[in-house]
Each structure stands twice: as structure tokens, then as C-alpha cells.
Design a protein around this motif. Structure first.
Motif, PDB file in Angstrom:
ATOM      1  N   ARG A 184       5.335  16.147  78.943  1.00  0.00           N
ATOM      2  CA  ARG A 184       6.724  16.427  79.285  1.00  0.00           C
ATOM      3  C   ARG A 184       7.536  15.128  79.356  1.00  0.00           C
ATOM      4  NH1 ARG A 184       5.874  19.228  83.659  1.00  0.00           N
ATOM      5  NH2 ARG A 184       6.096  17.490  85.114  1.00  0.00           N
ATOM      6  N   GLN A 185       6.955  14.072  79.907  1.00  0.00           N
ATOM      7  CA  GLN A 185       7.640  12.786  79.970  1.00  0.00           C
ATOM      8  C   GLN A 185       7.988  12.271  78.577  1.00  0.00           C
ATOM      9  OE1 GLN A 185       5.113  10.095  82.092  1.00  0.00           O
ATOM     10  NE2 GLN A 185       5.523  11.007  84.097  1.00  0.00           N
ATOM     11  N   LEU A 186       7.034  12.397  77.654  1.00  0.00           N
ATOM     12  CA  LEU A 186       7.278  11.914  76.295  1.00  0.00           C
ATOM     13  C   LEU A 186       8.354  12.740  75.608  1.00  0.00           C
ATOM     14  CD1 LEU A 186       3.628  11.133  75.102  1.00  0.00           C
ATOM     15  CD2 LEU A 186       5.261   9.648  76.299  1.00  0.00           C
ATOM     16  N   ARG A 187       8.301  14.066  75.821  1.00  0.00           N
ATOM     17  CA  ARG A 187       9.323  14.925  75.218  1.00  0.00           C
ATOM     18  C   ARG A 187      10.708  14.574  75.749  1.00  0.00           C
ATOM     19  NH1 ARG A 187       9.370  17.175  70.885  1.00  0.00           N
ATOM     20  NH2 ARG A 187      10.640  15.300  70.876  1.00  0.00           N
ATOM     21  N   ASN A 188      10.773  14.220  77.002  1.00  0.00           N
ATOM     22  CA  ASN A 188      12.063  13.886  77.620  1.00  0.00           C
ATOM     23  C   ASN A 188      12.540  12.488  77.257  1.00  0.00           C
ATOM     24  OD1 ASN A 188      12.051  16.389  78.825  1.00  0.00           O
ATOM     25  ND2 ASN A 188      11.549  15.640  80.875  1.00  0.00           N
ATOM     26  N   SER A 189      11.712  11.746  76.504  1.00  0.00           N
ATOM     27  CA  SER A 189      12.043  10.362  76.184  1.00  0.00           C
ATOM     28  C   SER A 189      12.487  10.149  74.747  1.00  0.00           C
ATOM     29  CB  SER A 189      10.828   9.449  76.447  1.00  0.00           C
ATOM     30  OG  SER A 189      10.438   9.509  77.802  1.00  0.00           O
ATOM     31  N   ASP A 210       4.223   4.300  78.572  1.00  0.00           N
ATOM     32  CA  ASP A 210       4.211   5.210  77.422  1.00  0.00           C
ATOM     33  C   ASP A 210       5.608   5.671  77.040  1.00  0.00           C
ATOM     34  OD1 ASP A 210       1.396   5.322  76.917  1.00  0.00           O
ATOM     35  OD2 ASP A 210       1.161   6.558  78.705  1.00  0.00           O
ATOM     36  N   ARG A 211       6.461   5.908  78.034  1.00  0.00           N
ATOM     37  CA  ARG A 211       7.818   6.363  77.736  1.00  0.00           C
ATOM     38  C   ARG A 211       8.606   5.275  77.006  1.00  0.00           C
ATOM     39  NH1 ARG A 211       9.165   8.820  83.623  1.00  0.00           N
ATOM     40  NH2 ARG A 211       7.845   7.039  84.165  1.00  0.00           N
ATOM     41  N   ALA A 212       8.448   4.053  77.450  1.00  0.00           N
ATOM     42  CA  ALA A 212       9.125   2.946  76.778  1.00  0.00           C
ATOM     43  C   ALA A 212       8.588   2.781  75.358  1.00  0.00           C
ATOM     44  CB  ALA A 212       8.941   1.652  77.574  1.00  0.00           C
ATOM     45  N   LEU A 213       7.294   2.996  75.184  1.00  0.00           N
ATOM     46  CA  LEU A 213       6.701   2.855  73.860  1.00  0.00           C
ATOM     47  C   LEU A 213       7.286   3.878  72.889  1.00  0.00           C
ATOM     48  CD1 LEU A 213       4.577   1.512  72.014  1.00  0.00           C
ATOM     49  CD2 LEU A 213       2.983   3.296  72.740  1.00  0.00           C
TER      50      LEU A 213
END
Length: 379
Positions: free
Chosen positions: A201-206, A173-176
């Protein structure tokens, strides 16, 4: 609308968003009428999903005929969408259209018809087998190159692009989301499913994109949980009744007016996303700040210089009696601190203004963190 901008600071498609609450599309249900019944308590209305080419229109017809699912079924997608968009033009709601298409050309045709009047949301979320087989919905996160082609095609039309995804479908998901950022997307509308706040949080940080978070937003506590872990807005679907929307709208407006930063993050040491660097102290001890700086490629010295430079000439520059000699290093107002509060009182800075300034500092830090758009080779 200045009140709304001062309160939330949200602009989408060059329009001020009056409240960080969106209606998410539900096929066969969310149309202009549905949005207008709830317009007083939302900032964004995403109608749809609408099938826009022959493969997806055939899939929608088949789904409507073979089950109890509702679908929008029509012969001319541009005509049908035009009638819906026209009903919403004069109202104070940012309009988006959630589209199910199987080719970049299908999306381009809709964008040619309506220009920048609306937000174009690519439906990469639908998991119904006929729609996926038609090359839409969850087909896209499983085939990210095809999704990037659609994003780039829409952006070539100079329109605002949202992508609705469901976590756990893409390989990463982060790469996406980083790839979507690189392709030019403006908004990520994410159904968190059962993944929890850590995924948000991971997506926000990406990526620096606007994030609309969706999943079981029925209470203000749940809303604030999403906002404090990286969301800019929340969206409701099945629970988007007027009573729930009105309660959330009133509660977030009160919170913003009292706190000064409606989606302020938790502090980094308490599980916050990297926007919380604005609340971190100087990097002088082993704490979550150190690995966070390493992850984002910021040295300790650069972090100190950046933060002190950003507050120079602002009310956050002072504070000789605080722990590190400047309010730049102080925590959020929800954490007790006699030195911070004493300084604010002496300098005549209301806590709401302090938090507003901390948000500005966070924006500066995030501009540095997300300065370079990822290239295809880096995804």
C-alpha cells in the motif's frame, strides 16, 4: 483481445495483457520453454535472470560451479537472449527479459539488439554475494544513483523498463520507487518478502507505475489481497505450476466479469490505498479521508470540485436520494447500502457498470495526485 482489455484494462509495452498474472524470473529455470508450457494462463512472462556483461557472467559461472544453484551460462548474451525471444514472438504473452548487468552500457547493448520487442527488467533483486559484488542485484537499491543511471540509459532507447526489487534493502522503499518513477521506469516488480500488505500500500501511494507484486501467491484470496492493496498484477515463481496458474486465471477472470474492477481497492477507512478515494464520501467528518487528503496535498474543496467535475455527464453524476446527492460519493458494491442500490436500480445501472465507472473516476483522481513527476531535489 478486446475481451481481455475490457476485463482488465492492462497494457504493457503497447500490448494488451490477457490476464494480470506474470511468471517471475528464476535464474537457470525460467526460459522460453518454461513460459510456453504455461502460456495459456499468464499475461506476462519474465525470463531470466540473464547475466549480460563480463563481471556478471563470471559471477554466474562461479555460482553455478560452487553450489547447487542453476544459472544460465553462455558466452554470448545477445545470441542466447535472441534465441529465447524468438521462441516467444508469436504467442499471446508479453515478454520481458530479467537482466543482471553491472553498467548502463551493458543494458544499452541489449536494448540496441532487441529494441522495443520486449520489456527490459533490471534485476535489482538478486542477493547472491558474487552477483552483488559484481555490481548487480541488491547492489542497486543500496546504490540508487547507479540504478537510476541504468533506468535512464534504457529509457533513452525508448523501451519499456521494469525494475525488480526486494523490499527492505533500500534505505527507504518509498523514496526508491519515487526516484524510479522520476527516472522513467514503467514497472515496479516487488518481492514483498515478509513485509506484508502495508508495504505494498505504501508503494502504491508513492507512485503511479504499474506494480507487479510477488511473494507466496498460491491462492485467489492471496491474489485479491495484493490486488486490493495496490498491485496491478501478481507474479509467481516457485509455485508457478500449471494447475495453480490455471486456477488463479479462471478465478480472477470470473471476479472481473462479475465485479467490473478486478483490482478494486479496499475502502480507505478499511485500510485501502489512495485509489479508494473514488469510494469516499464528502469530507464532512473526521475519518481517514482527511489525513489522506493532507498527505497528497489536496484540499477538501479541491477534492470536492475534482470529484464532481470528473463525474459530470456520466451515470455517477446522479443519485439525489443518496447520502450526498450523487453516486460520486458512494461506496463500493461489497458494502451494503440501500440508497446506493436503490439508485442503481432506478437508473438501470448494473453494479458491474457502477464499479467500472468508479475505476474511471479513480484513474482521474490518480492523474491529479501523480500529476508532477518528482524532481531529483524532491526525492
Amino acid at each position: 483481445m478486446m475481451d481481455a482489455f475490457e476485463r482488465f484494462g492492462l497494457i504493457i509495452n503497447d500490448r494488451v495483457v490477457r490476464t494480470p498474472i506474470a511468471i517471475a524470473s528464476m535464474a537457470g529455470i525460467v526460459d522460453a520453454r518454461y513460459i510456453l508450457e504455461r502460456k495459456d494462463h499468464i499475461g506476462v512472462g519474465l525470463i531470466g535472470g540473464y547475466a549480460i556483461d563480463r563481471p556478471t557472467m563470471d559471477a554466474a559461472r562461479g555460482m553455478a560451479a560452487s553450489s547447487e544453484r542453476k544459472e544460465f551460462v553462455y558466452d554470448d548474451p545477445v545470441e542466447a537472449l535472441g534465441a529465447e525471444i524468438a521462441q516467444l514472438k508469436t504467442f499471446d504473452v508479453v515478454t520481458g527479459i530479467n537482466l543482471r548487468g553491472s553498467s548502463p552500457a551493458a543494458f544499452a547493448a541489449v536494448a540496441d539488439a532487441f529494441g522495443d520487442d520486449v520489456v527490459y527488467e533490471i534485476d535489482a533483486h538478486c542477493r547472491q554475494a558474487p552477483m552483488v559484488a559484481a555490481g548487480a542485484g541488491e547492489f542497486y537499491p543500496k546504490n540508487p544513483a547507479a540504478l537510476m543511471d541504468v533506468v535512464k540509459t534504457l529509457k533513452s532507447k525508448k523501451v519499456t523498463v521494469s525494475v525488480k526489487i526486494r523490499v527492505g534493502i533500500a534505505a527507504d522503499d518509498r523514496a526508491l520507487v519515487r526516484a524510479l518513477w522520476g527516472a522513467g521506469a514503467d514497472i515496479i516488480h516487488v518481492d514483498l518478502m515478509d513485509a506484508g500488505i502495508a508495504k505494498l500500500r505504501q508503494l502504491r501511494n508513492s507512485c503511479p507505475l504499474v506494480i507487479i507484486a510477488n511473494n507466496s501467491v498460491t491462492t485467489f484470496d492471496r491474489m485479491r489481497e495484493m490486488l486490493s492493496h495496490g498491485a496491478d498484477l501478481v507474479s509467481l515463481a516457485r509455485q508457478s505450476d500449471v494447475k495453480t496458474l490455471a486456477g488463479l486465471d479462471a478465478a480472477i477472470s470470473r471476479y472481473a466479469d462479475e465485479d467490473g474492477w478486478y483490482n478494486s481497492p479496499k475502502q480507505l477507512c478499511r485500510g485501502g490505498d489512495i485509489r479508494a478515494l473514488t469510494f469516499c464520501c464528502m469530507p464532512v467528518k473526521e475519518c481517514p479521508l482527511i489525513p489522506a487528503l493532507t498527505r497528497i496535498g489536496l484540499s477538501k474543496d479541491e477534492y470536492v470540485r475534482l470529484k464532481l467535475g470528473a463525474v459530470k455527464g456520466t451515470p455517477l453524476e446522479g443519485g439525489p436520494n443518496t447520502c450526498f446527492g450523487s453516486l460520486a460519493w458512494c461506496c463500493k458494491t461489497s458494502s451494503p447500502c440501500m440508497f446506493r442500490d436503490m439508485t442503481l436500480a432506478q437508473d438501470g445501472i448494473p453494479k458491474k457498470e457502477y464499479m467500472r465507472r468508479k475505476r474511471e473516476l479513480s484513474d482521474t483522481l490518480m492523474s491529479r495526485v501523480f500529476h508532477d513527476v518528482p524532481s531529483p531535489e524532491s526525492r
